[in-house]
Design a protein around this motif. Structure first.
Motif, PDB file in Angstrom:
ATOM      1  N   ALA A 184       2.698 -50.534   6.099  1.00  0.00           N
ATOM      2  CA  ALA A 184       3.310 -49.708   7.918  1.00  0.00           C
ATOM      3  C   ALA A 184       2.938 -48.528   8.632  1.00  0.00           C
ATOM      4  O   ALA A 184       3.994 -48.184   8.372  1.00  0.00           O
ATOM      5  CB  ALA A 184       4.994 -50.560   8.133  1.00  0.00           C
ATOM      6  N   PRO A 185       2.085 -48.864   9.353  1.00  0.00           N
ATOM      7  CA  PRO A 185       1.062 -47.655   9.675  1.00  0.00           C
ATOM      8  C   PRO A 185       2.924 -47.772  10.754  1.00  0.00           C
ATOM      9  O   PRO A 185       3.093 -48.274  11.358  1.00  0.00           O
ATOM     10  CB  PRO A 185       0.463 -47.875  10.521  1.00  0.00           C
ATOM     11  N   GLY A 186       2.953 -46.486  11.511  1.00  0.00           N
ATOM     12  CA  GLY A 186       4.031 -45.609  12.703  1.00  0.00           C
ATOM     13  C   GLY A 186       2.372 -45.545  13.376  1.00  0.00           C
ATOM     14  O   GLY A 186       1.969 -46.191  13.965  1.00  0.00           O
ATOM     15  N   ALA A 187       2.661 -44.496  13.836  1.00  0.00           N
ATOM     16  CA  ALA A 187       2.236 -43.618  15.434  1.00  0.00           C
ATOM     17  C   ALA A 187       0.644 -42.891  14.673  1.00  0.00           C
ATOM     18  O   ALA A 187       0.854 -42.089  13.902  1.00  0.00           O
ATOM     19  CB  ALA A 187       2.800 -42.638  16.027  1.00  0.00           C
ATOM     20  N   PHE A 188       0.018 -43.447  15.167  1.00  0.00           N
ATOM     21  CA  PHE A 188      -1.280 -42.947  14.298  1.00  0.00           C
ATOM     22  C   PHE A 188      -2.736 -42.570  15.559  1.00  0.00           C
ATOM     23  O   PHE A 188      -2.744 -43.301  16.482  1.00  0.00           O
ATOM     24  CB  PHE A 188      -2.963 -44.591  13.375  1.00  0.00           C
ATOM     25  N   GLU A 191      -7.946 -44.922  17.810  1.00  0.00           N
ATOM     26  CA  GLU A 191      -8.650 -45.032  19.889  1.00  0.00           C
ATOM     27  C   GLU A 191      -8.233 -45.873  20.392  1.00  0.00           C
ATOM     28  O   GLU A 191      -7.088 -46.120  21.824  1.00  0.00           O
ATOM     29  CB  GLU A 191     -10.105 -45.864  18.839  1.00  0.00           C
ATOM     30  N   ALA A 192      -7.279 -46.771  19.499  1.00  0.00           N
ATOM     31  CA  ALA A 192      -5.881 -47.956  20.350  1.00  0.00           C
ATOM     32  C   ALA A 192      -4.825 -46.706  20.941  1.00  0.00           C
ATOM     33  O   ALA A 192      -4.210 -47.212  21.401  1.00  0.00           O
ATOM     34  CB  ALA A 192      -5.547 -48.725  19.529  1.00  0.00           C
ATOM     35  N   GLN A 193      -4.917 -45.794  20.405  1.00  0.00           N
ATOM     36  CA  GLN A 193      -3.183 -44.765  21.300  1.00  0.00           C
ATOM     37  C   GLN A 193      -4.227 -44.095  22.054  1.00  0.00           C
ATOM     38  O   GLN A 193      -3.808 -42.864  22.328  1.00  0.00           O
ATOM     39  CB  GLN A 193      -2.779 -44.269  19.662  1.00  0.00           C
ATOM     40  N   ALA A 194      -5.162 -44.038  22.284  1.00  0.00           N
ATOM     41  CA  ALA A 194      -6.179 -43.223  23.374  1.00  0.00           C
ATOM     42  C   ALA A 194      -5.230 -42.938  25.023  1.00  0.00           C
ATOM     43  O   ALA A 194      -5.786 -42.122  24.833  1.00  0.00           O
ATOM     44  CB  ALA A 194      -7.837 -44.186  23.950  1.00  0.00           C
ATOM     45  N   TYR A 195      -5.082 -44.326  25.105  1.00  0.00           N
ATOM     46  CA  TYR A 195      -3.524 -43.689  25.950  1.00  0.00           C
ATOM     47  C   TYR A 195      -2.835 -42.505  25.953  1.00  0.00           C
ATOM     48  O   TYR A 195      -2.110 -41.656  27.064  1.00  0.00           O
ATOM     49  CB  TYR A 195      -3.330 -45.098  27.079  1.00  0.00           C
ATOM     50  N   VAL A 196      -2.444 -42.484  25.552  1.00  0.00           N
ATOM     51  CA  VAL A 196      -1.094 -42.160  24.676  1.00  0.00           C
ATOM     52  C   VAL A 196      -1.922 -40.196  24.027  1.00  0.00           C
ATOM     53  O   VAL A 196      -1.593 -38.987  24.485  1.00  0.00           O
ATOM     54  CB  VAL A 196      -1.018 -42.664  23.235  1.00  0.00           C
ATOM     55  N   THR A 197      -2.891 -40.041  23.305  1.00  0.00           N
ATOM     56  CA  THR A 197      -3.565 -38.994  22.838  1.00  0.00           C
ATOM     57  C   THR A 197      -3.289 -38.071  24.017  1.00  0.00           C
ATOM     58  O   THR A 197      -4.428 -37.235  24.493  1.00  0.00           O
ATOM     59  CB  THR A 197      -4.258 -38.908  21.560  1.00  0.00           C
ATOM     60  N   GLY A 198      -4.259 -39.207  24.700  1.00  0.00           N
ATOM     61  CA  GLY A 198      -5.322 -38.141  25.977  1.00  0.00           C
ATOM     62  C   GLY A 198      -4.084 -38.258  27.380  1.00  0.00           C
ATOM     63  O   GLY A 198      -5.096 -37.835  28.642  1.00  0.00           O
ATOM     64  N   ASN A 199      -2.549 -38.101  27.314  1.00  0.00           N
ATOM     65  CA  ASN A 199      -2.103 -37.925  28.607  1.00  0.00           C
ATOM     66  C   ASN A 199      -1.028 -36.997  28.173  1.00  0.00           C
ATOM     67  O   ASN A 199      -0.009 -37.959  26.996  1.00  0.00           O
ATOM     68  CB  ASN A 199      -1.534 -39.552  28.852  1.00  0.00           C
ATOM     69  N   PRO A 200      -1.323 -35.730  28.064  1.00  0.00           N
ATOM     70  CA  PRO A 200      -0.342 -34.429  27.834  1.00  0.00           C
ATOM     71  C   PRO A 200       1.547 -35.056  28.229  1.00  0.00           C
ATOM     72  O   PRO A 200       1.874 -35.242  26.843  1.00  0.00           O
ATOM     73  CB  PRO A 200       0.053 -33.606  28.258  1.00  0.00           C
ATOM     74  N   GLU A 201       1.425 -35.292  29.144  1.00  0.00           N
ATOM     75  CA  GLU A 201       3.442 -35.871  29.039  1.00  0.00           C
ATOM     76  C   GLU A 201       3.611 -37.416  28.235  1.00  0.00           C
ATOM     77  O   GLU A 201       5.063 -37.327  27.053  1.00  0.00           O
ATOM     78  CB  GLU A 201       3.797 -36.307  30.562  1.00  0.00           C
ATOM     79  N   VAL A 202       2.906 -38.445  28.495  1.00  0.00           N
ATOM     80  CA  VAL A 202       3.422 -39.611  27.533  1.00  0.00           C
ATOM     81  C   VAL A 202       2.790 -38.682  25.482  1.00  0.00           C
ATOM     82  O   VAL A 202       3.806 -39.383  25.479  1.00  0.00           O
ATOM     83  CB  VAL A 202       2.231 -40.698  27.569  1.00  0.00           C
ATOM     84  N   LEU A 203       2.239 -38.103  25.518  1.00  0.00           N
ATOM     85  CA  LEU A 203       1.689 -37.751  23.987  1.00  0.00           C
ATOM     86  C   LEU A 203       3.098 -37.159  24.073  1.00  0.00           C
ATOM     87  O   LEU A 203       3.952 -37.529  22.606  1.00  0.00           O
ATOM     88  CB  LEU A 203       0.870 -36.975  23.948  1.00  0.00           C
ATOM     89  N   ALA A 204       4.240 -36.172  24.600  1.00  0.00           N
ATOM     90  CA  ALA A 204       4.672 -35.256  23.904  1.00  0.00           C
ATOM     91  C   ALA A 204       6.057 -36.338  24.447  1.00  0.00           C
ATOM     92  O   ALA A 204       6.724 -35.810  23.336  1.00  0.00           O
ATOM     93  CB  ALA A 204       4.678 -34.601  25.243  1.00  0.00           C
ATOM     94  N   LYS A 205       5.812 -37.385  24.939  1.00  0.00           N
ATOM     95  CA  LYS A 205       7.238 -38.388  25.025  1.00  0.00           C
ATOM     96  C   LYS A 205       7.231 -38.647  23.431  1.00  0.00           C
ATOM     97  O   LYS A 205       8.255 -39.709  23.049  1.00  0.00           O
ATOM     98  CB  LYS A 205       7.454 -39.400  25.768  1.00  0.00           C
ATOM     99  N   ILE A 210       9.556 -38.728  16.925  1.00  0.00           N
ATOM    100  CA  ILE A 210       9.343 -38.498  15.835  1.00  0.00           C
ATOM    101  C   ILE A 210       9.559 -37.856  15.237  1.00  0.00           C
ATOM    102  O   ILE A 210       9.482 -36.786  15.323  1.00  0.00           O
ATOM    103  CB  ILE A 210       7.704 -38.996  15.230  1.00  0.00           C
ATOM    104  N   PRO A 211       9.909 -38.111  14.050  1.00  0.00           N
ATOM    105  CA  PRO A 211      10.964 -36.588  13.579  1.00  0.00           C
ATOM    106  C   PRO A 211       9.899 -36.003  12.767  1.00  0.00           C
ATOM    107  O   PRO A 211      10.069 -34.683  12.594  1.00  0.00           O
ATOM    108  CB  PRO A 211      11.498 -37.561  11.833  1.00  0.00           C
ATOM    109  N   ALA A 212       8.948 -36.163  12.613  1.00  0.00           N
ATOM    110  CA  ALA A 212       7.343 -35.030  11.936  1.00  0.00           C
ATOM    111  C   ALA A 212       6.856 -34.314  13.574  1.00  0.00           C
ATOM    112  O   ALA A 212       6.939 -33.906  13.322  1.00  0.00           O
ATOM    113  CB  ALA A 212       6.791 -36.029  11.171  1.00  0.00           C
ATOM    114  N   ARG A 213       7.841 -34.689  14.793  1.00  0.00           N
ATOM    115  CA  ARG A 213       7.077 -33.964  16.075  1.00  0.00           C
ATOM    116  C   ARG A 213       5.320 -34.537  15.780  1.00  0.00           C
ATOM    117  O   ARG A 213       4.580 -33.408  16.745  1.00  0.00           O
ATOM    118  CB  ARG A 213       8.077 -33.030  16.508  1.00  0.00           C
ATOM    119  N   ARG A 214       4.571 -34.661  15.522  1.00  0.00           N
ATOM    120  CA  ARG A 214       3.297 -35.527  15.226  1.00  0.00           C
ATOM    121  C   ARG A 214       2.842 -37.219  15.456  1.00  0.00           C
ATOM    122  O   ARG A 214       3.254 -37.632  14.650  1.00  0.00           O
ATOM    123  CB  ARG A 214       3.134 -34.842  14.689  1.00  0.00           C
ATOM    124  N   MET A 215       1.498 -37.098  15.870  1.00  0.00           N
ATOM    125  CA  MET A 215       1.352 -38.774  15.562  1.00  0.00           C
ATOM    126  C   MET A 215       0.101 -38.081  14.070  1.00  0.00           C
ATOM    127  O   MET A 215      -0.365 -36.998  13.764  1.00  0.00           O
ATOM    128  CB  MET A 215      -0.009 -39.201  16.951  1.00  0.00           C
TER     129      MET A 215
END
Length: 251
Positions: A184-188, A191-205, A210-215
């Motif tokens: 069961a993967p979480g936030a990786f 390509e499916a997460q391009a909207y998140v990884t490509g938008n600094p504000e969305v990515l920060a939110k 995530i306790p690890a504070r990263r994808m």
């Protein structure tokens, strides 16, 4: 650690990108021969062109077509010379407010994320039983199937169903030396997460949750696939391995 995957026959669905591509690469790097399955032929051929100790064989398949999915096990056994491992990774996750969701979309999600997993698992298990050598089935589910997520009702329901399917098949097929597990993967960062990884504000939110504070990188997913595919995990069955940087642990 030598996982002894040299020459093993493997099917990986959804292998053209993301976690499926990472899994196919890692298994081939361990010496396995992989039938890489997806709908996108060009991406599969690019993957097959890479050099590994094992070999990657591209195969185009529509996971919504049960006849095509059912045929994969025998096809792989014939092309690879044997079938030992199946990684059910293909999936779709259309986001929508469930009040407005077209139930045809809901049906499609269930077809790809649950029915295709069941159909291929059954076909592969028949090959495993006939060969008498047992086998491994690894179902890629999601933390959404554990917690549920707003706007992803169909996806969450499908992954929850796939988790219970994993456990039921593990209990039923253990006597045939078939191990069935789920990841069961979480936030990786795929390509499916391009909207998140490509938008600094969305990515920060997103990473604040995530306790690890990263994808995670897809490469962090692949080693667990290889372990579960190996004989080192022969007494592991019916398990659901969460890889999410601690996100579900804090709930």
């Amino acid at each position: 650690m030598d996982l002894d995957l040299n020459g093993r026959g493997v099917i990986v669905t959804g292998a053209s990108k993301g976690l499926g591509r990472a899994a196919a690469r890692a298994l081939a790097e361990e010496g396995a021969d992989v039938l890489a399955v997806a709908r996108t032929e060009e991406s599969l051929r690019e993957l097959a062109g890479e050099r590994f100790p094992g070999k990657i064989h591209p195969h185009v398949c529509d996971m919504r077509d049960r006849a095509q999915v059912s045929a994969l096990a025998e096809l792989a056994a014939g092309k690879l010379g044997r079938l030992d491992i199946v990684v059910n990774n293909a999936g779709i996750a259309p986001a929508a407010n469930f009040l407005e969701m077209d139930m045809g979309v809901f049906d499609e999600v269930m077809e790809v994320n649950v029915a295709a997993v069941a159909v291929l698992s059954q076909a592969a298990a028949r090959v495993f039983v006939e060969s008498g050598t047992g086998g491994r089935i690894i179902n890629v589910v999601s933390t959404s199937g554990i917690l549920g997520k707003a706007t992803l009702a169909a996806y969450s329901a499908s992954k929850g169903a796939a988790i219970q399917l994993t456990k039921a098949l593990a209990a039923e097929w253990a006597r045939h030396d078939i191990q069935v597990n789920a990841i069961a993967p979480g936030a990786f960062a795929t390509e499916a997460q391009a909207y998140v990884t490509g938008n600094p504000e969305v990515l920060a939110k997103r990473v604040r949750k995530i306790p690890a504070r990263r994808m995670a990188d897809p490469g962090e997913f692949a080693p667990l696939v290889c372990y579960l595919a190996s004989a080192k995990a022969k007494f592991v069955s019916g398990a659901v391995y969460v890889i999410d940087g601690g996100e579900t642990a804090k709930q």
